[in-house]
Design a protein around this motif. Structure first.
Motif, mmCIF file in Angstrom:
data_model
loop_
_atom_site.group_PDB
_atom_site.id
_atom_site.type_symbol
_atom_site.label_atom_id
_atom_site.label_comp_id
_atom_site.label_asym_id
_atom_site.label_seq_id
_atom_site.Cartn_x
_atom_site.Cartn_y
_atom_site.Cartn_z
ATOM 1 N N LYS A 131 0.817 -1.212 0.000
ATOM 2 C CA LYS A 131 0.000 0.000 0.000
ATOM 3 C C LYS A 131 0.853 1.265 0.000
ATOM 4 O O LYS A 131 0.448 2.296 -0.555
ATOM 5 C CB LYS A 131 -0.941 0.007 1.198
ATOM 6 C CG LYS A 131 -0.266 0.181 2.554
ATOM 7 C CD LYS A 131 -1.275 0.328 3.677
ATOM 8 C CE LYS A 131 -0.599 0.584 5.030
ATOM 9 N NZ LYS A 131 -1.579 0.784 6.107
ATOM 10 N N THR A 132 2.036 1.207 0.616
ATOM 11 C CA THR A 132 2.931 2.367 0.667
ATOM 12 C C THR A 132 3.562 2.618 -0.695
ATOM 13 O O THR A 132 3.641 3.761 -1.168
ATOM 14 C CB THR A 132 4.025 2.143 1.721
ATOM 15 O OG1 THR A 132 3.414 1.849 2.982
ATOM 16 C CG2 THR A 132 4.898 3.376 1.861
ATOM 17 N N VAL A 133 4.006 1.547 -1.334
ATOM 18 C CA VAL A 133 4.626 1.650 -2.657
ATOM 19 C C VAL A 133 3.631 2.155 -3.695
ATOM 20 O O VAL A 133 3.937 3.053 -4.491
ATOM 21 C CB VAL A 133 5.192 0.281 -3.080
ATOM 22 C CG1 VAL A 133 5.560 0.276 -4.563
ATOM 23 C CG2 VAL A 133 6.402 -0.075 -2.239
ATOM 24 N N THR A 134 2.418 1.590 -3.685
ATOM 25 C CA THR A 134 1.440 1.972 -4.708
ATOM 26 C C THR A 134 1.020 3.428 -4.566
ATOM 27 O O THR A 134 0.818 4.116 -5.573
ATOM 28 C CB THR A 134 0.198 1.070 -4.650
ATOM 29 O OG1 THR A 134 -0.426 1.178 -3.365
ATOM 30 C CG2 THR A 134 0.569 -0.377 -4.917
ATOM 31 N N LEU A 135 0.898 3.929 -3.339
ATOM 32 C CA LEU A 135 0.515 5.328 -3.149
ATOM 33 C C LEU A 135 1.626 6.261 -3.623
ATOM 34 O O LEU A 135 1.356 7.280 -4.269
ATOM 35 C CB LEU A 135 0.189 5.604 -1.683
ATOM 36 C CG LEU A 135 -0.260 7.032 -1.363
ATOM 37 C CD1 LEU A 135 -1.525 7.394 -2.141
ATOM 38 C CD2 LEU A 135 -0.498 7.195 0.141
ATOM 39 N N ALA A 136 2.876 5.905 -3.340
ATOM 40 C CA ALA A 136 4.000 6.736 -3.783
ATOM 41 C C ALA A 136 4.065 6.800 -5.305
ATOM 42 O O ALA A 136 4.276 7.876 -5.889
ATOM 43 C CB ALA A 136 5.310 6.179 -3.218
#
Length: 438
Positions: free
Chosen positions: A178-183
């Motif tokens: 979820k952190t990677v996709t938002l970035a």
């Protein structure tokens, strides 16, 4: 007589012990704040009976949970608490738990229980929507209206997979999908907004959960021309790595890996927390019909364009567009693609995805693919239709922007602008669009 009293005492002790064993317990409180609502999640060790009601002056939401205890104080992070100002709890009727949420303003609550899913056990979910809050639909339409000038811009809905309660896949060193996709979604929005003729709209703007059906619903409300869902999934074999692009399949999956991937992603609602016993017929809302055929064809062309550009960034997992029955791609009238930017379960992919420079390169590649696709397919009345390109040029070893500009007799700055380049760095294999005019 003494023996009778002893037996009675043992029975009472046994009953008391059973009550303690089977009483429920609140283990934790987690709060996720989105732009239009706040979600509070109470982690439980089993199913419970509860009642919820609101109080005014000041605004409060009260939750009474039968036969439940808690061993520690509940706390919230004031930076991520949304509409919740404070939380407190106490014993009610000797054996029940009362939890009180003090609110900054009046909010409409919706609550439901969730059975265990993923890494979570039983949960009580409370969604709080402020009475005067701007809805997600209003927000995305506001973004679109703000982008409107003369020539219509093509709207790209950018969906960062997972979020909030649903972390998605977790890499070997603990990086959350979820952190990677938002970035990457944020970087892609910036890239698209910097390129002429397009406007990006983020489906998820921060770390909070959005149900799958609502994700493509928000894209429809924004009247998006293309929906891109970004993921970085895990696979049972940690050696599997590389990027791939998917579109919806109305039949079976194009491969066993695609089927397993869709199966995993489609469980996001169970993990993130969606009330599935609603009265509306959810099945009818996602059934596909013949009107989707044109959308699927358009999706396929967009996916091919994006996949070609991803080949310039790093290794591709699949050399062709894959198909599977992803719920998030089921919009009947918005062309939709799902981009797997890598497998976070692979240590090398995880390391790359945790690198801001690599994420920027991925965002730039996706943006180039979208730009190329729109230049070939955008309808009349759009900026792209009024600025049709002469063609495209595949960068070869030794090419520079200056050499390419002279070859096609266009201005270097115009060439850079048409391709959304921040500098003159180009890589072999990249596809540059050649604009008209100098």
């Amino acid at each position: 007589m003494t023996g009778t009293l002893c037996r009675i005492g043992l029975v009472v002790l046994a009953l008391t012990g059973s009550a303690l064993v089977f009483a429920s317990e609140v283990r934790n409180l987690r709060v996720w704040a989105g732009p239009d609502s706040t979600r509070a999640v109470l982690d439980l060790d089993g199913r419970v009976d509860y009642r919820l009601f609101t109080l005014d002056d000041p605004a409060r939401v009260v939750v009474d949970i039968d036969g439940t205890s808690i061993e520690h104080q509940l706390s919230i992070d004031p930076e991520r608490s949304g509409v919740i100002e404070a939380v407190r709890h106490g014993v009610r009727n000797g054996s029940d738990l009362r939890v009180v949420f003090d609110l900054e303003e009046n909010a409409k609550p919706q609550s439901f229980l969730l059975d265990p899913a993923g890494e979570y056990g039983h949960r009580l979910v409370i969604d709080l929507t402020p009475e005067n809050a701007q809805t997600a639909t209003e927000r995305v339409r506001e973004v679109v209206r703000a982008a409107t000038t003369g020539e219509r811009e093509m709207i790209v809905a950018i969906d960062a997979g997972h979020g909030g309660e649903d972390p998605g896949a977790i890499g070997p060193s603990g990086v959350f999908e979820k952190t990677v996709t938002l970035a990457i979604a944020r970087a892609l929005e910036e890239r698209i907004n910097a390129m002429p003729g397009m406007r990006g709209v983020l489906i998820r703007t921060d770390d909070y959960f959005v149900p799958l059906q609502e994700r493509y619903g928000r894209a429809r409300n924004a009247e998006a021309d293309l929906f891109i869902s970004i993921h970085a999934d895990a696979f049972r074999d940690f050696r599997v790595r590389g990027s791939s692009v998917y579109i919806l399949s109305r039949r079976g999956a194009s491969s066993e890996a695609a089927r397993l991937l869709a199966q995993s992603e489609n469980q996001s609602d169970l993990i993130g927390g969606v009330r599935l016993d609603r009265g509306d017929d959810m099945l009818s809302s996602v059934l596909l019909d013949l009107s989707q055929s044109a959308s699927l064809e358009y999706s396929s062309r967009a996916a091919e364009s994006v996949l070609t550009q991803l080949d310039t960034v790093g290794r591709r997992h699949r050399s062709q567009v894959e198909r599977a029955n992803f719920v998030v791609l089921r919009s009947p009238d918005v062309p939709s693609i799902l981009v797997e930017v890598g497998f976070i379960s692979n240590p090398q992919d995880e390391n790359n995805l945790n690198n801001p420079q690599h994420r920027e390169r991925i965002a730039a590649a996706i943006a180039r693919g979208v730009d190329e696709h729109f230049r070939q397919t955008a309808p009349q009345g759009t900026w792209f239709a009024n600025n049709r390109t002469r063609g495209r040029h595949v960068v070869e070893r030794g090419d520079t922007l200056g050499v390419i500009a002279r070859r096609y007799q266009v201005n270097v700055n115009r060439l850079r602008e048409a391709n959304g380049l921040d500098d003159d760095v180009i890589h072999p294999g990249a596809v540059l669009v050649i604009p008209t005019g100098s």
